[in-house]
Motif scaffolding. Sequence first.
Motif, short mmCIF file in Angstrom:
data_model
loop_
_atom_site.label_atom_id
_atom_site.label_comp_id
_atom_site.label_asym_id
_atom_site.label_seq_id
_atom_site.Cartn_x
_atom_site.Cartn_y
_atom_site.Cartn_z
N PRO A 193 1.14 -1.30 0.15
CA PRO A 193 -0.54 0.30 0.04
C PRO A 193 0.64 1.28 -0.60
CG PRO A 193 -0.26 -1.16 2.28
CD PRO A 193 0.68 -1.82 1.12
N CYS A 194 1.84 0.99 0.27
CA CYS A 194 3.07 2.38 0.38
C CYS A 194 3.37 2.45 -1.10
CB CYS A 194 4.01 2.10 0.84
SG CYS A 194 3.25 1.37 3.01
N GLU A 195 4.30 3.83 -1.46
CA GLU A 195 4.85 4.48 -3.30
C GLU A 195 6.42 4.40 -2.54
OE1 GLU A 195 2.02 7.15 -4.64
OE2 GLU A 195 0.37 5.03 -4.40
N ASN B 79 6.59 -6.30 2.34
CA ASN B 79 5.96 -5.87 3.54
C ASN B 79 4.64 -6.29 3.60
OD1 ASN B 79 4.52 -3.92 5.57
ND2 ASN B 79 4.17 -2.00 3.60
N PHE B 80 5.42 -6.70 5.03
CA PHE B 80 4.62 -7.60 6.15
C PHE B 80 2.84 -7.42 6.34
CE2 PHE B 80 4.50 -10.20 10.05
CZ PHE B 80 3.91 -11.50 10.15
N GLY B 81 3.41 -6.14 6.75
CA GLY B 81 2.44 -4.83 7.04
C GLY B 81 1.54 -5.11 8.73
N ALA B 82 1.22 -4.83 9.28
CA ALA B 82 0.49 -4.19 10.77
C ALA B 82 -0.58 -4.90 10.91
CB ALA B 82 0.59 -2.73 10.70
N GLY B 83 -1.08 -4.74 11.94
CA GLY B 83 -2.72 -4.55 12.36
C GLY B 83 -2.52 -6.68 13.12
N SER B 84 -3.80 -7.54 12.91
CA SER B 84 -4.01 -8.46 13.36
C SER B 84 -3.27 -9.57 13.08
CB SER B 84 -6.05 -8.64 13.84
OG SER B 84 -6.10 -8.99 12.36
N ARG B 85 -3.13 -9.53 11.42
CA ARG B 85 -2.16 -10.56 10.62
C ARG B 85 -1.13 -11.27 11.53
NH1 ARG B 85 1.30 -9.92 5.54
NH2 ARG B 85 -0.41 -11.55 3.84
N ALA B 86 -0.44 -10.48 11.32
CA ALA B 86 0.87 -10.69 12.64
C ALA B 86 0.67 -12.14 13.36
CB ALA B 86 2.52 -9.80 12.85
N GLN C 101 10.21 -9.28 5.88
CA GLN C 101 10.42 -8.28 5.63
C GLN C 101 9.91 -7.14 6.06
OE1 GLN C 101 12.67 -7.04 1.98
NE2 GLN C 101 11.87 -9.59 1.32
N SER C 102 9.89 -5.91 6.52
CA SER C 102 9.09 -5.20 7.06
C SER C 102 9.59 -3.58 7.33
CB SER C 102 8.56 -5.88 8.67
OG SER C 102 8.15 -4.95 9.79
N ARG C 103 8.30 -3.12 7.30
CA ARG C 103 8.60 -1.66 7.75
C ARG C 103 9.36 -1.14 9.21
NH1 ARG C 103 6.15 2.71 4.43
NH2 ARG C 103 6.34 3.57 6.92
#
Length: 474
Positions: free
Chosen positions: A210-212, A256-263, A284-286
């Motif tokens: 979702p980032c650019e 981008n692994f992402g945030a939120g409940s997914r992890a 890999q993560s932000r």
Amino acid sequence: MKILFVEPPKNFWFVMGEYLPPPYGIIQLAAFLENRNKEVEIEVLDCNAQQVDWQGLEKHIASSNPDIVASSSLSTCNTYAVVRTLETAKKVNPDILTVTGGQHFTATAEDSLRAYYEIDVIVRGEGEETLAELVASRDKKATFSQIKGISFRHQGKVVHNPQRLLIENLENLPFPGYHLVKDIVHKYHFAAMAGRDAPYALVEGSRGCPCECTFCTQWRHWQGKWRLKSPKRIADEIEFCYRNFGSRFVWLTDDNFGAGSRANDLAEEIIKRGITQDVTWFVQSRCDDIVRNKEALPKLRKSGLNWVLLGVENSEPSTLQTFKKGIRPQDAQEAVKLLKENDIFAHAMFIIGERKDTAQSIARLREFANQLDPDFALFAVLTPFPGTQVFEEAQRNGWIEDDNWSHYDMIHATMPTETLSLKQVQEELYKCYRSFYGSWKRRFQGVFSSNELKRRIFLHMAKRGIIAQLRELF
Ligand code: B12
Ligand code: SF4
């Protein structure tokens, strides 16, 4: 109808040492085709794992006698390896249809079809549906004009058919096609990360981002959309690789692994499988996502996540802004601290060579990296990958001084900055590695660390003479 997928002989990324990766992109395509198009005969040749050189490849194509040869570059630096593969196919039999795709060829479809006559078709963007249609049309000897998502030459002109819509649900894709390389699957490994004997698998958890960020190809390649598989499905695939192919080290392909409940949910799903004694995984993560996800870290560690690559990129807020990275240097500090506290190996990636970079700003980056003190640091040079905003700006302004694609590996400098020549940028990269890994204190702590991963990585940096190899680049 027979299609031969070829992973060409490639030069590996020497800073990561000795590794042999599964050719995930092509086995994924092959598995999809196998499901979709039952009458097609499919063969996958991984030249690196099967130790097939260019002469061997020619012989192999001749004896395999395919109608189609398909190959993928993964990254821009492998462009010539793909072109040579397709050239070899044409040499064996000019009637073979040669196809490629992936991030580099998607972004350069027009130029690549003009420059390389050995490429018949470029599949742009997502490959599965488009390749299946292309193969079916070859069978029917139909024309290419109706196939969305391809570029090809017609009557001396390059034709770009309209873009294809993305697959809506990634969970409709088959599980990774490791059965298509089952005789060599045990050979895939990543020595510095998991040891020579831990079978290494790639598993895809999402496509896009979702980032650019201006230097990254990822978000445009996937049409600015971010599609995620569910935690259950990702855990199913990891378990599938473990049970069927003995995988012990899993690299999630998500940039981008992402945030939120997914992890948290993924960690729970993996723990449920009862495989955490045997399997470790990497992502890999932000940096800001690690900070936002801090509550999930203990559970992630328990689920086998033992290594995270953080996109730290730079220490200068202005450079981070130019990159449109959307993080602050403090996020990196916090993220490294959190990973270390949770016994997760903190791997930081830095980028030097932004247009405004000076010898002083890169010296500050070195200082920042030393203070940040991640378990492992990789420094890279800003590389204008086709398809990125960096590329467009650099090309518009004539900043690119090296257009040899094999140098587009983030280790060779290809652009000067306002104040540093190409050679000076290259020297600065060397200085970054020397500053981080040349410190006797850090070396001593690394080689004698109680952390096995840290010991391995420091021995790897020393044994492989990485710093000396970087010195040879200028
Ligand atoms: C795992 C990985 C690696 C592994 C190696 C994996 C391998 N198989 O060799 C390692 C860590 C070694 C690695 C190294 C490098 N990597 Co890397 N890597 C990845 C990563 C995370 C996953 C690749 C993957 O399997 N993706 C999933 C598959 C399904 O996607 P795909 O390959 O794009 O394929 C789909 C389509 O593009 C298309 N397609 C692709 N090829 C073809 C071919 C045909 C015939 C057809 C029809 C369709 C088609 O169809 C597929 C299905 O839809 C990607 C990022 C990403 N998420 O893709 C970066 C990525 C590919 N790497 C990148 C880079 C820059 C590198 C390095 C230069 C340096 C670095 N920083 O790591 C080195 C180069 C090594 C080398 N010499 O080859 C960039 C490439 C950018 C570019 N244009 O060059 C990426 C995109 C990361 C990024 N966001 O910038 N990498
Ligand atoms: S660098 Fe990472 S966060 Fe930025 S666009 Fe690429 S994948 Fe997304």
